[in-house]
Design a protein around this motif. Structure first.
Motif, short mmCIF file in Angstrom:
data_model
loop_
_atom_site.label_atom_id
_atom_site.label_comp_id
_atom_site.label_asym_id
_atom_site.label_seq_id
_atom_site.Cartn_x
_atom_site.Cartn_y
_atom_site.Cartn_z
N THR A 150 95.63 35.06 47.85
CA THR A 150 96.30 35.95 46.91
C THR A 150 95.98 37.41 47.19
O THR A 150 96.87 38.27 47.20
N ALA A 151 94.70 37.69 47.45
CA ALA A 151 94.29 39.07 47.70
C ALA A 151 94.83 39.60 49.03
O ALA A 151 95.19 40.77 49.14
N SER A 152 94.88 38.73 50.03
CA SER A 152 95.29 39.19 51.36
C SER A 152 96.80 39.19 51.55
O SER A 152 97.29 39.73 52.55
N ALA A 153 97.55 38.60 50.63
CA ALA A 153 99.01 38.55 50.78
C ALA A 153 99.62 39.94 50.84
O ALA A 153 100.64 40.16 51.51
N GLN A 154 99.01 40.90 50.18
CA GLN A 154 99.55 42.27 50.18
C GLN A 154 99.41 42.94 51.53
O GLN A 154 100.20 43.83 51.86
N LEU A 155 98.42 42.50 52.32
CA LEU A 155 98.20 43.10 53.64
C LEU A 155 98.81 42.28 54.77
O LEU A 155 98.97 42.79 55.87
N ASP A 156 99.12 41.04 54.49
CA ASP A 156 99.73 40.17 55.50
C ASP A 156 101.20 40.55 55.67
O ASP A 156 101.96 40.55 54.69
N ARG B 105 103.43 38.21 54.06
CA ARG B 105 103.22 38.07 52.62
C ARG B 105 102.79 36.65 52.19
O ARG B 105 103.03 36.22 51.08
N GLN B 106 102.19 35.92 53.13
CA GLN B 106 101.72 34.57 52.82
C GLN B 106 100.23 34.53 52.51
O GLN B 106 99.75 33.60 51.88
N GLY B 107 99.53 35.56 52.94
CA GLY B 107 98.08 35.56 52.77
C GLY B 107 97.40 34.79 53.88
O GLY B 107 98.00 33.95 54.55
N TRP B 108 96.13 35.10 54.08
CA TRP B 108 95.35 34.48 55.14
C TRP B 108 94.41 33.42 54.57
O TRP B 108 94.21 33.33 53.36
N THR B 109 93.85 32.61 55.45
CA THR B 109 92.93 31.54 55.03
C THR B 109 91.49 31.96 55.30
O THR B 109 91.22 32.84 56.12
N LEU B 110 90.56 31.30 54.62
CA LEU B 110 89.15 31.60 54.84
C LEU B 110 88.73 31.30 56.28
O LEU B 110 87.89 31.99 56.84
#
Length: 321
Positions: free
Chosen positions: A247-253, A256-261
Motif C-alpha cells: 500500500t505504501a509503495s504503490a504511490q512510488l511504483d 501502481r501495484q506496490g512492491w513486495t517485502l
C-alpha cells in the motif's frame, strides 16, 4: 428398588469425534507449526476453510468442492498469493492424513499457478530512500523496511525476531534460517538509529508487534511466545506487513501495484552487486547455500540498462557543478 445410573464419561471415540471437527483440528494443526510467520499465514487460510464448512464439520467429510470454495476467494489474486494459500491447504491435508482424520485428498483438483516472469525486480535506491525517510509512515514500518534492506534477510526471518535476539552493540541479530540453522544478519547506521526508538525500553517479546492485543483463546490465539508480555499485543504477521508495504509503495511504483517485502532482499543484493561486491561476498550477505542461487538477484536490470544507454549516447549529460 430403584437404580441410579452413574453419569457417563466421554470415551476415546467421543473425544476423537470432537477433535475431528474443522475448527478443533485446525487449532491442533496450527499449534504444531513452530514458525510464527508460517503459522500466521496458515491461520488466514484455515479461518476461511472453517467459515466455508462450519466449525463442527468433520475433517473426514472434506471434499474438493470445499477446498475449491476456499480458494475461490483468491481466484483473482497474484500467482504467489494463490500458491501460498494452496500450500496451507495441502499442509493441513497432509497433517490430517497422518493423524488418521482424513483418507482422501480434497486438494487433488487444485493446481499451483506459474508466476508471470518479470524482468528487473529491484527497486531503485532513490525510491527506497523516499520510503524509508517518509514520516507519513509509522516508525514500525520504516524500521522493518530498512532492516530488511540492510540485512538482505528473508521477511520471515526478520518478522520472527524477538528482542532477545538483538545484539545492538555489534549491530546484528540471531535468526533461524530457511534450513533451520542459527545465523546472524547485520545492519547499518540508519537501522541502528531507529531500533532504540521502536524498542522503547522493551527487553523481551516479539520485535515487531501488531496494532491490537492478541486474542487469548480460539483458533486465532497465537502461541505465548508470540505475545508481548507487557502490552498483550501479538507478533506482526507476514500478510499484514506485506499489505502495508504494498500500500505504501504503490504511490512510488510506476505500475501502481506496490512492491513486495521480498523485493527488498532482491534490491539489496542487486545494489551490492552493482557496487562491485563479489559473488562470495554476496553469498555471505544473503546466506545462500549455492552461488548459482544468486543469479536471479544479481542479473543486470533496468538501472544497468539506463546507465549503459546514457553512457553510449553521442551527447553526455552535464554534471551539476
Amino acid at each position: 428398588m430403584s437404580v441410579v445410573a452413574f453419569p457417563s464419561q466421554p470415551g476415546p471415540a467421543a473425544d476423537a469425534t470432537t477433535a475431528a471437527g474443522i475448527e478443533s483440528a485446525a487449532g491442533r494443526f496450527l499449534d504444531s507449526i513452530t514458525t510464527a510467520t508460517t503459522r500466521a499465514g496458515y491461520t488466514e487460510t484455515l479461518a476461511r476453510l472453517t467459515a466455508v464448512t462450519g466449525p463442527h464439520h468433520q475433517v473426514a467429510d472434506l471434499t474438493p468442492e470445499h477446498y475449491a470454495a476456499v480458494m475461490d476467494r483468491w481466484k483473482t489474486a497474484a500467482a504467489a498469493t494463490w500458491n501460498r494459500h494452496l500450500s496451507a491447504l495441502r499442509s493441513f491435508t497432509t497433517w490430517a492424513q497422518r493423524q488418521d482424520l482424513l483418507d482422501t485428498n480434497p486438494a487433488r483438483r487444485l493446481q499451483r499457478r506459474t508466476p508471470a516472469r518479470r524482468g528487473d525486480r529491484s527497486i531503485p535506491r532513490t525510491r527506497l530512500e523516499t520510503l524509508f525517510n517518509d514520516p507519513a509512515h509509522a516508525l514500525r514500518e520504516r524500521l522493518l523496511w530498512r532492516l530488511l534492506y540492510d540485512t538482505a534477510a528473508r521477511a520471515e526471518e526478520i518478522l520472527s525476531l524477538n528482542v532477545e535476539d538483538l545484539d545492538l552493540e555489534f549491530r546484528r541479530a540471531r535468526v533461524v534460517s530457511k534450513g533451520g540453522a542459527i545465523e546472524y544478519v547485520h545492519w547499518a547506521t540508519p537501522t541502528a538509529r531507529l531500533l532504540p526508538r521502536l524498542l522503547a525500553g522493551r527487553t523481551t517479546g516479539p520485535l515487531f508487534l501488531a496494532d491490537r492485543r492478541a486474542p487469548v483463546s480460539g483458533p486465532r490465539a497465537p502461541a505465548s511466545a508470540d505475545i508481548d508480555p507487557a502490552t498483550g499485543r501479538g507478533r506482526l504477521s507476514y500478510p499484514r506487513a506485506e499489505y502495508l508495504f504494498k500500500t505504501a509503495s504503490a504511490q512510488l511504483d510506476p505500475h501502481r501495484q506496490g512492491w513486495t517485502l521480498h523485493q527488498l532482499r532482491h534490491s539489496a543484493l542487486q545494489h551490492l552487486a552493482h557496487a562491485g561486491r563479489t559473488a562470495p561476498e554476496l553469498r555471505a550477505k544473503s546466506r545462500h547455500q549455492h552461488l548459482a542461487s544468486l543469479d536471479r538477484y544479481v542479473r543486470p536490470g533496468e538501472e544497468t540498462s539506463a546507465r549503459v544507454t546514457a553512457e553510449a549516447g553521442p551527447i553526455q549529460p552535464r554534471r551539476p557543478r
